[in-house]
Each structure stands twice: as C-alpha cells, then as structure tokens.
Design an enzyme around this catalytic site. Structure first.
Site, PDB file in Angstrom:
ATOM      1  N   CYS A 112       0.813  -1.231   0.000  1.00  0.00           N
ATOM      2  CA  CYS A 112       0.000   0.000   0.000  1.00  0.00           C
ATOM      3  C   CYS A 112       0.840   1.273   0.000  1.00  0.00           C
ATOM      4  CB  CYS A 112      -0.967  -0.010   1.178  1.00  0.00           C
ATOM      5  SG  CYS A 112      -2.088  -1.411   1.132  1.00  0.00           S
ATOM      6  N   HIS A 247      -3.335   7.078   2.412  1.00  0.00           N
ATOM      7  CA  HIS A 247      -3.707   5.796   1.813  1.00  0.00           C
ATOM      8  C   HIS A 247      -5.088   5.406   2.329  1.00  0.00           C
ATOM      9  CE1 HIS A 247      -4.088   1.676   0.876  1.00  0.00           C
ATOM     10  NE2 HIS A 247      -3.799   1.254   2.089  1.00  0.00           N
ATOM     11  N   ASN A 277     -10.148  -0.261  -0.448  1.00  0.00           N
ATOM     12  CA  ASN A 277      -8.693  -0.145  -0.346  1.00  0.00           C
ATOM     13  C   ASN A 277      -8.083  -0.712  -1.630  1.00  0.00           C
ATOM     14  OD1 ASN A 277      -5.965  -0.575   0.128  1.00  0.00           O
ATOM     15  ND2 ASN A 277      -6.232  -1.206   2.262  1.00  0.00           N
TER      16      ASN A 277
END
Ligand code: COA
Length: 326
Positions: A112, A247, A277
């Site tokens: 990520c 993020h 996500n």
C-alpha cells in the site's frame, strides 16, 4: 534554480464491475452496516476474469498522458502487489501498450506504500536529470489475491489504477514535490503477506493474509510520523496543510491520523467509500478524485501519506498544481 519533479497530470481508472456491500453480504457472513461503520466502504470495483493489472495501468497512464497533452516520457514506474506475472515486471508491458517501447520501465513493490516508493524513485530520476518526464502508476487487481472464505479481507479491497505524470520543473512552483520521507521495518513482514515465496514456511497458501488490528495501529502511528517528518522538512505547520491524502485503508484510520496530528478531520480526503482499499492505486486514485471533484485547488498545500506491507510507510509534501479540469 533547484530542479525538482512537478506533477503535470493525474488520472484514475476503475474496472466497470461495481461490487456493493449488499453483494458481499450474499457471499460472506457480514452486513452493509458492519462494513460501513468499521471501514467506511460502501462499494468497490472488481475486475472480471481476464483483465490484468497492466490493462488497468494502461488506461490510467493513457488518461494522464492525454490530460497533459504528452505522448512521450523517459521512464515508466509501476507500483503493484499484483503484477501480471511474478517475472518479468509489469512496467515494460505497460510502457509498450502505451506506445513507449524503449523507455526505462520497472516495477516497485511496497504494497500500500508502493505508489509513494515509485514516486520517490521517479522524482529522483527527474531530479538527477536522467528523465525529463516520468509516468508513475499504481495499479492493482487485489481481488485476485483474496481468500473467498475470508470476510475480513474480502470486504476491504478493490481493484483500480491511478497515474501521475511528473515533469522537470523548479522547486516552489505549483505542483512541485517539496519533500519525501520513506521508511520500513521487516519485523512486521507477517502483518500483511502473501506466503508461498521460495523461502517461505507456508508455500501452499496463495492468498493475501492480514492481521487487522496491529496493522490499524501501526498505520496510524507511521502515517502521522511520516507526515510530521515532511512537514518539518519543508517548514509547514499542521495548520498549513490544506489536504491530507492518506492511503485509503479505512476511514477510521484516516480520522485517527488526522486526530493524532491535530488536523481538522475534514482536511483528510476520503474516497474509500466508493473504491475500497486499492493498495498501490489508492493515493493516485484519491488525487484524481480530489482533482476531478474540484476539491484540490492550485497552490494548496497537500501531504500524501501511506502505510503498507513490509512494513513500509512514507509521506510526500507538495503544492497542488494548475491542472486542466477533467
Ligand atoms: N463482517 C462482520 N464481522 C467481521 C468482518 C466482516 N466483514 N470482518 C471481521 N469481522 C469480525 C471479526 O471476526 C471480529 O469478530 P470477533 O470479535 O467475534 O472475533 C469482529 O468483527 C471485530 O474484529 P476486529 O478485527 O476487532 O475489528 P476492527 O474494528 O479492528 O476492524 C478491520 C477490522 C480489518 C476493518 C480493521 O482492523 C482495519 O481496517 N485494519 C487495517 C486493515 C488495512 O487497512 N489493511 C491494509 C493495509 S494498510
């Protein structure tokens, strides 16, 4: 004049298939209410079989080039956890599909945090003069890594791609990357992992595994610390930050980071409700969303920050560029 990398375009691409929380409640022991309140996600996009990470990356990359009116770059960096193949890298395929055969092209793997690591590498290439323009793409088909029996990861992740075009410019002009900070800690490797590597103890497990609670805590700590590091570096106070583009892991994480920094929560940009996500694609997709909705305006002070597998983390400070409306 101090040469630096300047953001010249942002773009995103999502595969057409929308998966709602209600769709997932038919598949898992979960509810729309649980997913919304624990993660902030209402829907996400998943690829259909046959669509690869490079397909998504090409769409986002092409859009970024078109938005900037550019056809040529010197470097393509793709951040991904879900490359088309374990070997070779996905970036050369992406470059060729974009008509850029011959340019430098490589992948970056930091889950990520991947986009920030890729941005750092591309910005450094621009700064030292080995690239005048660089295309940085975060692209994921994370749905292909998920255990169909795991409701926790099954409701969180989505697929997509985001791209940022960098060009050489001057420090201080709108869009210039003013500071970056990156970090890692391999003792946290088991928190976010796909086993099955050659040196791994559980080679038969092909799925993505995550320990949600420790990831949550470490993400808040490191995203806040990285943000402080770049703020110190550029001499901005927390109040100077117009937008924190974190993020998109969980709205509760984004709120907790803002709270830890004493930043008003409405300055933390949120698009996880619509995309889930998307790992390495998350930050460029959020940048493209903030631009296309008119939320991000020229000259505003922006901090990007992420935490991901590795563990890895990072942040970048920039002023928002003058980009054509999408
Ligand atoms: N639907 C319903 N219940 C679920 C569920 C789902 N989709 N997923 C987990 N649960 C259950 C758990 O089994 C647990 O049940 P138990 O108490 O009976 O054991 C309960 O919900 C609470 O689980 P917990 O893990 O304490 O919830 P949480 O508030 O920490 O939220 C995450 C879980 C995964 C949403 C949260 O920890 C998180 O977002 N972590 C970070 C994940 C992330 O961003 N990873 C990407 C890398 S940055």
């Amino acid at each position: 004049m101090i040469r630096t990398a300047v953001v010249a375009a942002v773009a995103g691409h999502l595969p057409p298939r929308v998966v709602t929380n209600h769709d997932l409640a038919l598949r898992f022991d979960t509810t729309d209410e649980w997913i919304r309140t624990r993660t902030g996600i209402a829907r996400r996009h998943h690829v259909d079989p046959g669509t690869t990470t490079s397909d998504l990356a090409v769409q986002a990359g092409r859009r970024a080039l078109e938005n900037a009116g550019e056809e040529q770059v010197d470097l393509v960096v793709v951040a991904t956890t879900t490359p088309d193949r374990p070997c070779p890298a996905t970036a050369p395929t992406v470059a060729t599909k974009l008509g850029l055969t011959g340019v430098a092209a490589y992948d970056v793997s930091a889950v990520c945090t991947g986009f920030l690591y890729a941005l750092h590498a591309a910005a450094a290439a621009v700064q030292v003069g080995s690239a005048r323009r660089a295309l940085v793409i975060g692209a994921e088909t994370f749905s292909t890594l998920l255990d169909p029996a795991d409701r926790t990861t099954g409701v969180i992740f989505g697929d997509g791609a985001g791209a940022v075009l960098l060009r050489a410019g001057e420090r201080g002009e709108p869009g210039s990357l003013e500071s970056m900070h990156l970090g890692s800690d391999g003792t946290m490797a088991d928190l976010i992992t796909v086993r099955g590597g050659r040196g791994d103890a559980a080679p038969d497990d092909p799925y993505f595994r995550m320990q949600g609670t420790p990831v949550f805590m470490a993400a808040v700590r490191h995203m806040a610390q990285s943000t402080r590091s770049v703020l110190n570096d550029v001499g901005w106070s927390v109040e100077d930050v117009d937008h924190l583009i974190g993020h998109q892991a969980n709205t509760r994480i984004l709120r907790a980071v803002a709270e830890k920094l004493n930043l008003p929560p409405q300055r933390a940009l949120v698009n996880i409700d619509r995309v889930g996500n998307t790992a390495a694609a998350s930050i460029p997709l959020a940048m493209a969303d903030g631009h296309s909705t008119g939320r991000l305006r020229k000259g505003e002070r922006v901090v990007l920050t992420a935490f991901g597998g590795g563990a890895t983390w990072g942040a970048a400070a920039l002023t928002w560029p003058d980009l054509p409306a999408l």
